[in-house]
Design a protein around this motif. Sequence first.
Motif, PDB file in Angstrom:
ATOM      1  N   TYR A  59      65.884  28.376   5.524  1.00  0.00           N
ATOM      2  CA  TYR A  59      66.371  27.445   4.522  1.00  0.00           C
ATOM      3  C   TYR A  59      65.022  27.142   4.312  1.00  0.00           C
ATOM      4  CZ  TYR A  59      67.603  22.651   5.296  1.00  0.00           C
ATOM      5  OH  TYR A  59      66.956  21.465   5.382  1.00  0.00           O
ATOM      6  N   VAL A  60      65.346  26.732   3.324  1.00  0.00           N
ATOM      7  CA  VAL A  60      63.606  25.606   2.340  1.00  0.00           C
ATOM      8  C   VAL A  60      64.007  24.692   2.432  1.00  0.00           C
ATOM      9  CG1 VAL A  60      62.533  25.976   0.515  1.00  0.00           C
ATOM     10  CG2 VAL A  60      63.526  27.631   1.301  1.00  0.00           C
ATOM     11  N   TYR A  61      63.161  23.533   2.494  1.00  0.00           N
ATOM     12  CA  TYR A  61      62.808  21.778   1.560  1.00  0.00           C
ATOM     13  C   TYR A  61      61.697  21.462   1.890  1.00  0.00           C
ATOM     14  CZ  TYR A  61      61.105  21.776   7.265  1.00  0.00           C
ATOM     15  OH  TYR A  61      61.167  21.404   8.446  1.00  0.00           O
ATOM     16  N   PRO A  62      61.634  20.482   0.995  1.00  0.00           N
ATOM     17  CA  PRO A  62      59.973  19.887   0.798  1.00  0.00           C
ATOM     18  C   PRO A  62      59.946  19.866   1.829  1.00  0.00           C
ATOM     19  CG  PRO A  62      62.091  19.089  -0.821  1.00  0.00           C
ATOM     20  CD  PRO A  62      63.164  19.745   0.402  1.00  0.00           C
ATOM     21  N   PRO A  63      58.404  19.817   2.226  1.00  0.00           N
ATOM     22  CA  PRO A  63      57.317  19.881   0.470  1.00  0.00           C
ATOM     23  C   PRO A  63      57.075  21.864   0.430  1.00  0.00           C
ATOM     24  CG  PRO A  63      56.516  19.076   3.075  1.00  0.00           C
ATOM     25  CD  PRO A  63      57.047  19.426   2.913  1.00  0.00           C
ATOM     26  N   MET A  64      57.342  21.955   1.997  1.00  0.00           N
ATOM     27  CA  MET A  64      56.854  23.600   1.693  1.00  0.00           C
ATOM     28  C   MET A  64      57.508  24.648   0.092  1.00  0.00           C
ATOM     29  SD  MET A  64      54.662  24.352   3.963  1.00  0.00           S
ATOM     30  CE  MET A  64      53.878  22.855   3.482  1.00  0.00           C
ATOM     31  N   GLY A 111      59.788  34.659   7.361  1.00  0.00           N
ATOM     32  CA  GLY A 111      59.939  32.998   7.387  1.00  0.00           C
ATOM     33  C   GLY A 111      58.441  32.113   6.642  1.00  0.00           C
ATOM     34  N   VAL A 112      58.451  32.674   5.605  1.00  0.00           N
ATOM     35  CA  VAL A 112      57.946  32.246   4.782  1.00  0.00           C
ATOM     36  C   VAL A 112      57.358  30.676   4.651  1.00  0.00           C
ATOM     37  CG1 VAL A 112      58.870  32.785   2.653  1.00  0.00           C
ATOM     38  CG2 VAL A 112      56.407  32.535   2.467  1.00  0.00           C
ATOM     39  N   CYS A 113      58.173  30.426   4.839  1.00  0.00           N
ATOM     40  CA  CYS A 113      58.423  28.458   4.448  1.00  0.00           C
ATOM     41  C   CYS A 113      57.944  27.460   6.016  1.00  0.00           C
ATOM     42  CB  CYS A 113      60.260  28.214   3.960  1.00  0.00           C
ATOM     43  SG  CYS A 113      60.380  28.586   2.061  1.00  0.00           S
ATOM     44  N   GLY A 114      57.404  28.357   7.040  1.00  0.00           N
ATOM     45  CA  GLY A 114      57.414  27.744   7.904  1.00  0.00           C
ATOM     46  C   GLY A 114      55.930  26.634   7.467  1.00  0.00           C
ATOM     47  N   THR A 115      55.284  26.184   7.702  1.00  0.00           N
ATOM     48  CA  THR A 115      54.304  25.133   6.773  1.00  0.00           C
ATOM     49  C   THR A 115      52.489  25.829   7.108  1.00  0.00           C
ATOM     50  OG1 THR A 115      54.971  23.480   7.101  1.00  0.00           O
ATOM     51  CG2 THR A 115      52.886  22.830   6.888  1.00  0.00           C
ATOM     52  N   GLY A 116      52.660  26.276   8.372  1.00  0.00           N
ATOM     53  CA  GLY A 116      51.675  27.475   8.268  1.00  0.00           C
ATOM     54  C   GLY A 116      51.651  28.751   7.934  1.00  0.00           C
ATOM     55  N   MET A 117      53.169  29.325   7.823  1.00  0.00           N
ATOM     56  CA  MET A 117      52.881  30.597   7.369  1.00  0.00           C
ATOM     57  C   MET A 117      53.206  30.030   5.981  1.00  0.00           C
ATOM     58  SD  MET A 117      53.992  32.907   9.476  1.00  0.00           S
ATOM     59  CE  MET A 117      55.160  34.306   8.989  1.00  0.00           C
ATOM     60  N   ALA A 118      53.385  29.318   5.041  1.00  0.00           N
ATOM     61  CA  ALA A 118      53.342  28.837   2.879  1.00  0.00           C
ATOM     62  C   ALA A 118      51.787  29.033   3.343  1.00  0.00           C
ATOM     63  CB  ALA A 118      53.967  28.048   2.902  1.00  0.00           C
ATOM     64  N   ALA A 119      51.002  28.129   4.171  1.00  0.00           N
ATOM     65  CA  ALA A 119      49.601  28.129   4.037  1.00  0.00           C
ATOM     66  C   ALA A 119      49.271  29.172   3.839  1.00  0.00           C
ATOM     67  CB  ALA A 119      48.999  27.030   4.132  1.00  0.00           C
ATOM     68  N   LEU A 120      49.108  30.615   4.626  1.00  0.00           N
ATOM     69  CA  LEU A 120      48.714  31.419   4.786  1.00  0.00           C
ATOM     70  C   LEU A 120      48.988  32.603   3.773  1.00  0.00           C
ATOM     71  CD1 LEU A 120      47.554  33.621   6.017  1.00  0.00           C
ATOM     72  CD2 LEU A 120      49.253  34.168   7.189  1.00  0.00           C
ATOM     73  N   ALA A 121      50.482  31.988   2.774  1.00  0.00           N
ATOM     74  CA  ALA A 121      51.068  33.218   2.255  1.00  0.00           C
ATOM     75  C   ALA A 121      49.824  32.212   0.787  1.00  0.00           C
ATOM     76  CB  ALA A 121      52.117  32.653   1.581  1.00  0.00           C
ATOM     77  N   GLY A 122      49.504  30.654   0.511  1.00  0.00           N
ATOM     78  CA  GLY A 122      48.833  30.853  -0.222  1.00  0.00           C
ATOM     79  C   GLY A 122      47.457  31.395  -0.307  1.00  0.00           C
TER      80      GLY A 122
END
Length: 482
Positions: A48-53, A22-33
């Motif tokens: 499902y992937v869409y900008p800005p993530m 679920g890496v493309c959620g806003t919070g999850m993407a931030a945690l990945a970074g």
Amino acid sequence: MADLDPQLNYAPEDIRHIHIMGVCGTGMAALAGMLQQSGYTVTGSDSYVYPPMSDFLKKLQIPVCDGYSAQNLDSDPDLVIVGNVITRVNEEAQRLGELPIPYLSFPQALSHFYINNRTSLVISGTHGKTTTCSLLATALHRAELDPTFMIGGIIREFGGNFRIGEGDYFVAEGDEYDTAFFNKVSKFLHYQPKIAVITSIEFDHADIFNDLDAIKDSFRQFVSLLPEDGLLIANWDDENVRDVVAGAKCQVQKYGLDESYHWSLADVTVKGGLTHFAALHQGKPYGELAVKLPGRHNALNSLAVTAILHHLGVDAKTICAGLSSFGGVKRRQEVRGIEAGVTVIDDFAHHPTAVKETLAALRLAYPEQRLVVVFEPRTNTSRRSIFQTDYVQAFDAADAICIREPVPLTNINEGEHFSSAQLADDLCKQRGLVATSFTDTEAILEYLDNQVEPGDVVAILSNGGFDNIHIRLLDLLKNKNL
């Protein structure tokens, strides 16, 4: 069906590779970074992937598997972080249940890796969390307190929604939504609050909470986590907040519109995108502030941040400078572009109260211009009929309203579905507004292309990508202008 082993719900000592479901959620993407910046190898998967993530993860060069699959775990990661979008029957979750791989939820991981050794500043409430967190992070940074944060929106000041600092403070967005399918409690119960804000409490998240009392019970649990030497800053204008904090064992500071509170507002004026106001402390002048966000609700968010910073020992001059330097958050009253004299604004608002406050703020910011609102009911709550009548009171500040029919939820009865056609009809008949429902985004774009004129402001409200409607509208307007 393979369930996750509770014995594996921990972070092992030796971690090199972390996989995020679920890496493309806003919070999850931030945690990945954040994890990548901390030296871990990070991979992810999503459906499902869409900008800005999507752009964000691509820029960080974090590999993302397109879709969930058992094969996504063939790389044998040392730890898997499971997002709350993942269900028990998800193919990848099923495979995780068959493997001896430790796992954490998103809030468990955030707490383990980044909150444990810092003082946790948690912003909670139904509305205003992302903006208030962003204001606080920016002001702490300007005060040279070097905060760490993870926030549900891209902050212009930092060009991202996370930062790992060397200072003592962690700024957390205290979400009341549930943690994961294997841990059905609110996320903010994992965030070890020392100082907390509650901006507001209303019924929301009808997919996981039965009623307002259930939400209030979760907030009461959150309040109980604050230690006796902690601080709770509460919006005392909100009856539900007052009720929830009644049993707090820590110091409580009230903020709102009444001068009898610890912190209050005076002389609020809005011009363009800037809100000016005076902050009062114990009824006495504290400072003149200005933030690049329209609306009284954003002045109140700034006031809550002022209360935190004052408690931390930051002087009034530095607080005012820090707040005034705030450049905004993507998808919070964000101007995406101006073409053919038409201003296109993107906002995350979806709850009826958030819609009403956002549009009221935009009306103050653009008093002489026609305000055209495009609304997409997209959350699990807004696609239910539970707020069908509440939305009728939310659009009064608009001159014209376009409402997209939502994608129906498959797990509720037909009679419980939200109807955009019904809302448009009610807005016309009950409020005297110009409102139209549309079956898809293409129909909305065709309507806007024919209807909008130079000087108009088009505010697009959705918590999703909305088929990239913002850029597509700007392209249509640009071509019209050629």
